[in-house]
Motif scaffolding. Structure first.
Motif, PDB file in Angstrom:
ATOM      1  N   THR A  23       0.756  -1.236   0.170  1.00 49.80           N
ATOM      2  CA  THR A  23      -0.030   0.022  -0.039  1.00 49.80           C
ATOM      3  C   THR A  23       0.910   1.277  -0.041  1.00 49.80           C
ATOM      4  OG1 THR A  23      -0.181   0.126   2.504  1.00 49.80           O
ATOM      5  CG2 THR A  23      -1.927  -1.134   1.323  1.00 49.80           C
ATOM      6  N   VAL A  24       1.996   1.375   0.572  1.00 51.49           N
ATOM      7  CA  VAL A  24       2.966   2.311   0.633  1.00 51.49           C
ATOM      8  C   VAL A  24       3.489   2.681  -0.713  1.00 51.49           C
ATOM      9  CG1 VAL A  24       4.991   3.317   1.855  1.00 51.49           C
ATOM     10  CG2 VAL A  24       3.191   1.718   3.138  1.00 51.49           C
ATOM     11  N   ILE A  50       8.307   0.329   5.639  1.00 50.72           N
ATOM     12  CA  ILE A  50       7.303  -0.066   4.473  1.00 50.72           C
ATOM     13  C   ILE A  50       6.410  -1.223   4.965  1.00 50.72           C
ATOM     14  CG2 ILE A  50       7.246  -1.313   2.070  1.00 50.72           C
ATOM     15  CD1 ILE A  50       9.862   0.601   1.685  1.00 50.72           C
ATOM     16  N   ARG A  51       6.814  -2.180   5.638  1.00 49.77           N
ATOM     17  CA  ARG A  51       6.214  -3.269   5.992  1.00 49.77           C
ATOM     18  C   ARG A  51       5.265  -2.852   7.058  1.00 49.77           C
ATOM     19  NH1 ARG A  51       9.794  -7.192   8.691  1.00 49.77           N
ATOM     20  NH2 ARG A  51      11.631  -5.809   8.488  1.00 49.77           N
ATOM     21  N   TYR A  52       5.589  -1.988   8.156  1.00 49.44           N
ATOM     22  CA  TYR A  52       4.805  -1.575   9.152  1.00 49.44           C
ATOM     23  C   TYR A  52       3.789  -0.629   8.638  1.00 49.44           C
ATOM     24  CZ  TYR A  52       3.695   1.325  13.184  1.00 49.44           C
ATOM     25  OH  TYR A  52       3.264   2.258  14.073  1.00 49.44           O
ATOM     26  N   LEU A  56      -0.462  -0.991   8.405  1.00 52.54           N
ATOM     27  CA  LEU A  56      -1.584   0.220   8.920  1.00 52.54           C
ATOM     28  C   LEU A  56      -2.381   0.390   7.794  1.00 52.54           C
ATOM     29  CD1 LEU A  56       1.112   2.230  10.763  1.00 52.54           C
ATOM     30  CD2 LEU A  56      -0.725   0.547  11.850  1.00 52.54           C
ATOM     31  N   GLY A  57      -2.022   0.121   6.469  1.00 52.56           N
ATOM     32  CA  GLY A  57      -2.621   0.392   5.322  1.00 52.56           C
ATOM     33  C   GLY A  57      -2.478   1.774   4.936  1.00 52.56           C
ATOM     34  N   THR A 201      15.825   7.553   9.214  1.00 50.28           N
ATOM     35  CA  THR A 201      15.077   7.958   7.800  1.00 50.28           C
ATOM     36  C   THR A 201      14.232   9.288   8.143  1.00 50.28           C
ATOM     37  OG1 THR A 201      13.129   6.944   8.331  1.00 50.28           O
ATOM     38  CG2 THR A 201      14.799   5.563   7.280  1.00 50.28           C
ATOM     39  N   GLY A 202      13.813   9.724   9.031  1.00 48.78           N
ATOM     40  CA  GLY A 202      13.167  11.053   9.184  1.00 48.78           C
ATOM     41  C   GLY A 202      11.736  10.962   8.598  1.00 48.78           C
ATOM     42  N   ARG A 203      11.272   9.619   8.834  1.00 46.91           N
ATOM     43  CA  ARG A 203       9.807   9.176   7.918  1.00 46.91           C
ATOM     44  C   ARG A 203       9.345   8.235   9.203  1.00 46.91           C
ATOM     45  NH1 ARG A 203      12.440  12.004   4.874  1.00 46.91           N
ATOM     46  NH2 ARG A 203      12.159  12.102   2.712  1.00 46.91           N
ATOM     47  N   ILE A 204       7.743   8.233   8.935  1.00 47.72           N
ATOM     48  CA  ILE A 204       6.987   7.376   9.569  1.00 47.72           C
ATOM     49  C   ILE A 204       5.679   7.110   8.752  1.00 47.72           C
ATOM     50  CG2 ILE A 204       5.497   9.319  11.000  1.00 47.72           C
ATOM     51  CD1 ILE A 204       7.125   5.929  12.687  1.00 47.72           C
ATOM     52  N   PRO A 205       4.903   5.901   9.043  1.00 49.94           N
ATOM     53  CA  PRO A 205       3.997   6.035   8.177  1.00 49.94           C
ATOM     54  C   PRO A 205       2.723   7.024   8.463  1.00 49.94           C
ATOM     55  CG  PRO A 205       4.652   3.681   8.823  1.00 49.94           C
ATOM     56  CD  PRO A 205       5.402   4.873   9.537  1.00 49.94           C
ATOM     57  N   TYR A 206       2.132   7.470   7.423  1.00 52.36           N
ATOM     58  CA  TYR A 206       0.969   8.415   7.449  1.00 52.36           C
ATOM     59  C   TYR A 206      -0.294   7.632   7.758  1.00 52.36           C
ATOM     60  CZ  TYR A 206      -1.553  12.721   5.882  1.00 52.36           C
ATOM     61  OH  TYR A 206      -2.165  13.942   5.960  1.00 52.36           O
TER      62      TYR A 206
END
Length: 445
Positions: A23-24, A50-52, A56-57, A201-206
């Protein structure tokens, strides 16, 4: 190659190529990170995110420059892994890579949450030299990567105060509802792995509470009994967590203003008995002008009432593990005490002496402990026979004074967790009751 059990060993995270199809969706910069353009450690962190995110969708990742995680490692990790090297431990337990990785400096502003020990009182924890060396090696490694060693469950008390709308990646049961609600920052309740990957990375799932549509209230809560003191707010929070679990309440009928300390304790209690990551109080929290505004014009899924009977039920429940009134340990400061809470304890103790049968330990961030020392408050507490701790707590460090059968605390969170973690009985009451108990050795509710 097969292992001794005949199974194929897991592929190191850093060796897994980025495979589109989940989905990401990634930006060009993120794809470069995922495909190894910025090193194996960054690729491993992106693989984890990405897996996380797929679970979470999430449709994409969001940039964050404020990450609070818990990545100090000690003997219980090295024993299970068979390696005390902090590089190997961080790679295995934080980035899901069995292969030690060359981790670059953290891309996001990052801080370490509460840890396993207090270097000032390590002897009281019974930590030997080898154990201390493993923990301090891990601390030095994190610091070398740019992680600030705040070592507190309340980073918002010592300088990390995110702004409204800021995307964060934070752990910790009091910190998450505090910054989501009172400050209007945005975070889900993250874990060690996701925060470590966000640091790199400075990223987290939105996903989740990063999205505006997920931040509106779902339940309306009315207060039918006075909720005024910090203790009242702790009881009320525990009630909400038990009844709502993971929903978002808007709280009506709040009488007067609410101080930040009460909301600190409230969020910790609600996120211990349940999973209340956010709440609204019209006129108090950042995103609620009114009840209708917090609900976004929708009717509540359910309306709850907090009654005097509910209040008494919570207190009875939180004292249910205790079979007697003799107390060997009084614990104050979960979440870590504010300066105003330290001053309250100091005033209650000044000129008095605690019972020889009781240990009184007060917990606060190390930065605030230094302020308290300069103010002369530490001297007053220590002259009374108490100790002021920092960087840890009994639940995280998994320690209590030797001989403790029963403890007393003003923390709904600590009395919820510590009996199960340490096999001790708990009493829950006001700060004043806890200090009176320390003076006599008997529960003084």
């Amino acid at each position: 190659m097969l292992t001794e059990t005949g199974t194929t060993p897991p592929e190191p995270a850093s060796a897994r190529p980025y495979r589109p199809g989940g989905t990401v969706r990634l930006t060009d910069v993120e794809r470069d990170m995922a495909e190894g353009g910025q090193g194996e450690a960054v690729a491993a962190a992106m693989d984890l995110l990405i897996r996380y995110g797929d679970i979470l969708g999430a449709e994409r990742l969001v940039e964050t420059d404020n990450v609070c995680g818990a990545n100090i490692f000690g003997p219980r990790h090295s024993r299970s892994y068979g390696n005390a090297d902090p590089v190997a431990l961080f790679s295995e337990f934080s980035l899901d890579s069995p292969t030690p990785l060359d981790v670059p400096p953290m891309r996001a502003n990052s801080c370490q949450l509460i840890g396993p020990y207090d270097p000032v009182h390590a002897d009281l924890q019974g930590l030997d030299g080898a154990t201390l060396e493993e923990i301090t090696q891990s601390e030095r490694y994190l610091a070398s990567l740019g992680v600030s060693l705040l070592n507190t469950c309340t980073p918002y008390q010592v300088g990390n105060v995110p702004t409204r709308g800021e995307h964060c990646a934070w752990m910790e049961s009091s910190a998450v509802p505090y910054i989501n609600s009172l400050l209007g920052a945005r975070t889900n309740t993250e874990g060690r792995e996701s925060t470590a990957a966000a640091m790199v990375t400075g990223r987290i799932p939105y996903a989740g509470l990063h999205l505006t549509e997920n931040r509106y209230a779902t339940h309306l809560v009315r207060i039918d009994t006075p909720v005024v003191s910090t203790f009242d707010w702790s009881v009320f929070g525990y009630f909400l967590g038990r009844h709502l679990r993971h929903e978002i309440p808007v709280i009506a009928d709040v009488a007067g203003s609410v101080d930040p300390v009460s909301l600190k304790q409230f969020g910790a209690a609600a996120n211990s008995s349940g999973d209340v990551e956010m709440y609204h109080i019209p006129g108090v929290t950042a995103e609620a002008v009114s009840v209708e505004h917090a609900l976004h014009g929708r009717p509540p899924v359910e309306e709850l009432r907090f009654t005097r009977r509910d209040y008494e039920d919570v207190i009875e429940h939180l004292n249910s593990t205790a079979t007697g009134d003799d107390i060997q340990f009084v614990m104050i400061g979960c979440p870590h005490s504010s300066l105003s809470q330290l001053l309250e304890v100091t005033g209650l103790l000044d000129g008095r002496r605690i019972s020889d049968s009781v240990h009184l330990w007060v917990y606060t961030p190390s930065a605030l402990r230094e302020v308290a020392r300069r103010n002369g408050w530490i001297d007053i507490i220590e002259r009374a026979g108490g100790k002021v701790w920092a960087d840890t707590c009994p639940a995280i460090g998994q320690f209590v004074p030797p001989g403790t059968k029963r403890f007393a605390t003003d923390s709904a969170k600590q009395v919820h967790y510590l009996p199960a973690i340490m096999g001790v009985e708990g009493r829950f009451g006001t700060t004043e009751a806890c200090v009176r108990t320390a003076l006599t050795g008997r529960w003084a509710a």
